[in-house]
Scaffold this motif. Structure first.
Motif, PDB file in Angstrom:
ATOM      1  N   GLY A 211      56.228  41.291  33.819  1.00 57.05           N
ATOM      2  CA  GLY A 211      54.849  41.516  33.395  1.00 57.05           C
ATOM      3  C   GLY A 211      53.921  40.336  33.496  1.00 57.05           C
ATOM      4  N   GLN A 212      54.325  39.255  34.164  1.00 58.83           N
ATOM      5  CA  GLN A 212      53.409  38.137  34.370  1.00 58.83           C
ATOM      6  C   GLN A 212      52.325  38.482  35.383  1.00 58.83           C
ATOM      7  OE1 GLN A 212      55.921  34.893  35.539  1.00 58.83           O
ATOM      8  NE2 GLN A 212      56.728  34.563  33.484  1.00 58.83           N
ATOM      9  N   PHE A 213      52.601  39.434  36.258  1.00 62.12           N
ATOM     10  CA  PHE A 213      51.655  39.926  37.249  1.00 62.12           C
ATOM     11  C   PHE A 213      51.672  41.455  37.215  1.00 62.12           C
ATOM     12  CE2 PHE A 213      54.011  36.243  39.077  1.00 62.12           C
ATOM     13  CZ  PHE A 213      53.023  35.281  38.879  1.00 62.12           C
ATOM     14  N   ASP A 214      50.631  42.046  37.792  1.00 64.08           N
ATOM     15  CA  ASP A 214      50.544  43.504  37.847  1.00 64.08           C
ATOM     16  C   ASP A 214      50.937  44.068  39.204  1.00 64.08           C
ATOM     17  OD1 ASP A 214      49.397  43.864  35.187  1.00 64.08           O
ATOM     18  OD2 ASP A 214      47.596  42.928  36.011  1.00 64.08           O
ATOM     19  N   ALA A 215      50.838  43.270  40.248  1.00 67.30           N
ATOM     20  CA  ALA A 215      51.136  43.744  41.594  1.00 67.30           C
ATOM     21  C   ALA A 215      51.458  42.534  42.474  1.00 67.30           C
ATOM     22  CB  ALA A 215      49.967  44.541  42.169  1.00 67.30           C
TER      23      ALA A 215
ATOM     24  N   GLU B 268      47.402  53.965  44.904  1.00 71.49           N
ATOM     25  CA  GLU B 268      46.050  53.420  45.081  1.00 71.49           C
ATOM     26  C   GLU B 268      46.105  51.967  45.560  1.00 71.49           C
ATOM     27  OE1 GLU B 268      42.005  52.452  42.456  1.00 71.49           O
ATOM     28  OE2 GLU B 268      43.717  53.485  41.517  1.00 71.49           O
ATOM     29  N   TYR B 269      47.014  51.196  44.995  1.00 73.12           N
ATOM     30  CA  TYR B 269      47.123  49.783  45.360  1.00 73.12           C
ATOM     31  C   TYR B 269      47.574  49.622  46.810  1.00 73.12           C
ATOM     32  CZ  TYR B 269      48.871  45.013  45.536  1.00 73.12           C
ATOM     33  OH  TYR B 269      49.102  43.715  45.916  1.00 73.12           O
TER      34      TYR B 269
ATOM     35  N   ALA C 117      43.901  49.083  53.635  1.00 75.51           N
ATOM     36  CA  ALA C 117      42.511  49.183  54.033  1.00 75.51           C
ATOM     37  C   ALA C 117      41.851  47.815  54.254  1.00 75.51           C
ATOM     38  CB  ALA C 117      41.714  49.951  52.984  1.00 75.51           C
ATOM     39  N   CYS C 118      42.420  46.787  53.656  1.00 75.14           N
ATOM     40  CA  CYS C 118      41.806  45.456  53.756  1.00 75.14           C
ATOM     41  C   CYS C 118      42.172  44.731  55.045  1.00 75.14           C
ATOM     42  CB  CYS C 118      42.198  44.606  52.542  1.00 75.14           C
ATOM     43  SG  CYS C 118      41.367  45.138  51.022  1.00 75.14           S
ATOM     44  N   GLY C 119      43.107  45.261  55.813  1.00 77.26           N
ATOM     45  CA  GLY C 119      43.393  44.701  57.127  1.00 77.26           C
ATOM     46  C   GLY C 119      44.412  43.597  57.162  1.00 77.26           C
TER      47      GLY C 119
ATOM     48  N   PRO D 178      49.904  48.618  34.320  1.00 79.15           N
ATOM     49  CA  PRO D 178      48.587  47.970  34.337  1.00 79.15           C
ATOM     50  C   PRO D 178      47.474  48.943  33.970  1.00 79.15           C
ATOM     51  CG  PRO D 178      49.783  47.652  36.407  1.00 79.15           C
ATOM     52  CD  PRO D 178      50.486  48.718  35.649  1.00 79.15           C
ATOM     53  N   GLU D 179      46.353  48.379  33.556  1.00 76.00           N
ATOM     54  CA  GLU D 179      45.200  49.208  33.212  1.00 76.00           C
ATOM     55  C   GLU D 179      44.661  49.939  34.438  1.00 76.00           C
ATOM     56  OE1 GLU D 179      40.678  48.541  31.400  1.00 76.00           O
ATOM     57  OE2 GLU D 179      42.187  46.955  31.260  1.00 76.00           O
ATOM     58  N   SER D 180      44.541  49.237  35.555  1.00 73.35           N
ATOM     59  CA  SER D 180      44.010  49.822  36.781  1.00 73.35           C
ATOM     60  C   SER D 180      44.198  48.827  37.918  1.00 73.35           C
ATOM     61  CB  SER D 180      42.516  50.146  36.630  1.00 73.35           C
ATOM     62  OG  SER D 180      41.771  48.943  36.476  1.00 73.35           O
ATOM     63  N   VAL D 181      43.991  49.274  39.145  1.00 77.34           N
ATOM     64  CA  VAL D 181      44.015  48.361  40.287  1.00 77.34           C
ATOM     65  C   VAL D 181      42.911  47.319  40.141  1.00 77.34           C
ATOM     66  CG1 VAL D 181      43.673  48.177  42.782  1.00 77.34           C
ATOM     67  CG2 VAL D 181      45.100  50.013  41.850  1.00 77.34           C
ATOM     68  N   ALA D 182      41.760  47.727  39.689  1.00 74.89           N
ATOM     69  CA  ALA D 182      40.627  46.805  39.554  1.00 74.89           C
ATOM     70  C   ALA D 182      40.910  45.686  38.559  1.00 74.89           C
ATOM     71  CB  ALA D 182      39.371  47.568  39.137  1.00 74.89           C
ATOM     72  N   HIS D 183      41.835  45.923  37.623  1.00 79.89           N
ATOM     73  CA  HIS D 183      42.179  44.913  36.625  1.00 79.89           C
ATOM     74  C   HIS D 183      43.535  44.259  36.911  1.00 79.89           C
ATOM     75  CE1 HIS D 183      39.033  47.125  34.432  1.00 79.89           C
ATOM     76  NE2 HIS D 183      38.858  45.993  33.770  1.00 79.89           N
ATOM     77  N   ALA D 184      44.054  44.453  38.107  1.00 82.53           N
ATOM     78  CA  ALA D 184      45.387  43.945  38.424  1.00 82.53           C
ATOM     79  C   ALA D 184      45.351  42.463  38.798  1.00 82.53           C
ATOM     80  CB  ALA D 184      45.980  44.746  39.574  1.00 82.53           C
ATOM     81  N   LEU D 185      46.265  41.700  38.207  1.00 81.19           N
ATOM     82  CA  LEU D 185      46.496  40.317  38.605  1.00 81.19           C
ATOM     83  C   LEU D 185      47.601  40.340  39.658  1.00 81.19           C
ATOM     84  CD1 LEU D 185      45.846  37.307  38.117  1.00 81.19           C
ATOM     85  CD2 LEU D 185      47.718  37.291  36.450  1.00 81.19           C
ATOM     86  N   VAL D 186      47.297  39.872  40.849  1.00 78.39           N
ATOM     87  CA  VAL D 186      48.169  40.065  42.005  1.00 78.39           C
ATOM     88  C   VAL D 186      48.789  38.736  42.435  1.00 78.39           C
ATOM     89  CG1 VAL D 186      48.300  40.863  44.398  1.00 78.39           C
ATOM     90  CG2 VAL D 186      46.756  42.013  42.772  1.00 78.39           C
TER      91      VAL D 186
END
Length: 263
Positions: free
Chosen positions: A202-206, A253-254, A260-262, A150-158
């Motif tokens: 590759g349909q999802f990033d995470a 990072e992910y 961290a989100c609980g 993936p490009e980054s966590v911020a661009h991840a489709l989860v």
């Protein structure tokens, strides 16, 4: 040996998928029972499909063990046991949403060594052998899966899912409110096994989900891992408390974000 286990899983899985497809009526399917909550449903076709899978596996390998979603586990003597979800995505199956599948995994001495998943509605099939890779089947040929970076966590489709117990859902919703603005978006498809196969190709990033049972995770988890993804839990390997998965380039990072989100 392990390839033989996968061959059996595929033979039985394809028969089970045809069995379910052939018995699904038009419209909605009648619910026969519930499990963890009134919205966590079971149908008679689930139960019949598991019986078929059990019978076929024991006919071929009578000394193996069996762990199925619908119960009546069998302790074997061979060191191999089978972890089976006869219809993963039962709510989708009930409503006629075409994303539900058969998931069959073989464990040797407690470690998943072979996994097979088939989308009952579409016929798409995936398989993996520990240490030998993961693939999507195209007829009798295998298209090897290597999860894209993936490009980054911020661009991840989860890909994710939610628990059926209302109190747990409430907590998950609060955590998701913090998580969602920090990724591209989420998708809630309704089948953990198919989510993990989609992640592998590759349909999802995470991926993240809480409350998965062994039959939800075993086959799809191996397929994702053999496609090069990292699977983790909160404080070690994936378990019922948490399953998260991502490409190695963003995994650390992910995983930190999820914690961290609980959730």
């Amino acid at each position: 040996m392990t390839e033989t286990l996968l061959t059996l899983a595929r033979e039985v899985g394809r028969e089970a998928a045809a069995f379910v497809a052939g018995r699904r009526p038009a419209g909605r399917v009648t619910v026969s029972a519930t499990k963890s909550s009134p919205t966590d449903v079971v149908t008679e076709i689930d139960e019949a499909c598991e019986r078929l899978i059990r019978e076929r596996i024991f006919a071929a390998r009578p000394d193996d063990g069996f762990v199925g979603e619908e119960g009546n586990d069998v302790l074997g003597s061979s060191g191999v046991d089978w972890v089976v979800d006869p219809i993963d995505g039962t709510v989708n199956f009930v409503y006629g949403i075409p994303t539900y599948g058969v998931s069959i995994a073989a464990r040797r001495d407690g470690e998943v060594v072979a996994g097979y998943v088939i989308n009952i509605a579409s016929g798409a099939e995936w398989g993996a052998v520990r240490g030998a890779g993961a693939w999507r089947y195209a007829g009798e040929s295998r298209q090897v899966l290597t999860a894209p970076q993936p490009e980054s966590v911020a661009h991840a489709l989860v890909a994710t899912g939610f628990n059926y117990v209302p109190a747990v859902r409430t907590a998950q919703a609060a955590a998701m409110a913090t998580f969602l603005p920090q990724v591209r978006d989420i998708r809630r498809i309704g089948s953990a096994a198919l989510d993990l196969c989609g992640l592998a190709e590759g349909q999802f990033d995470a991926y993240l989900e809480q409350g998965l049972k062994p039959w939800d995770l075993a086959a799809g988890g191996l397929i994702a891992a053999e496609a090069g993804l990292v699977l983790s839990g909160f404080d070690g390997g994936p378990d019922e408390r948490m399953v998260m998965a991502a490409h190695p380039a963003i995994a650390e990072e992910y995983f930190a974000l999820v914690r961290a989100c609980g959730f």
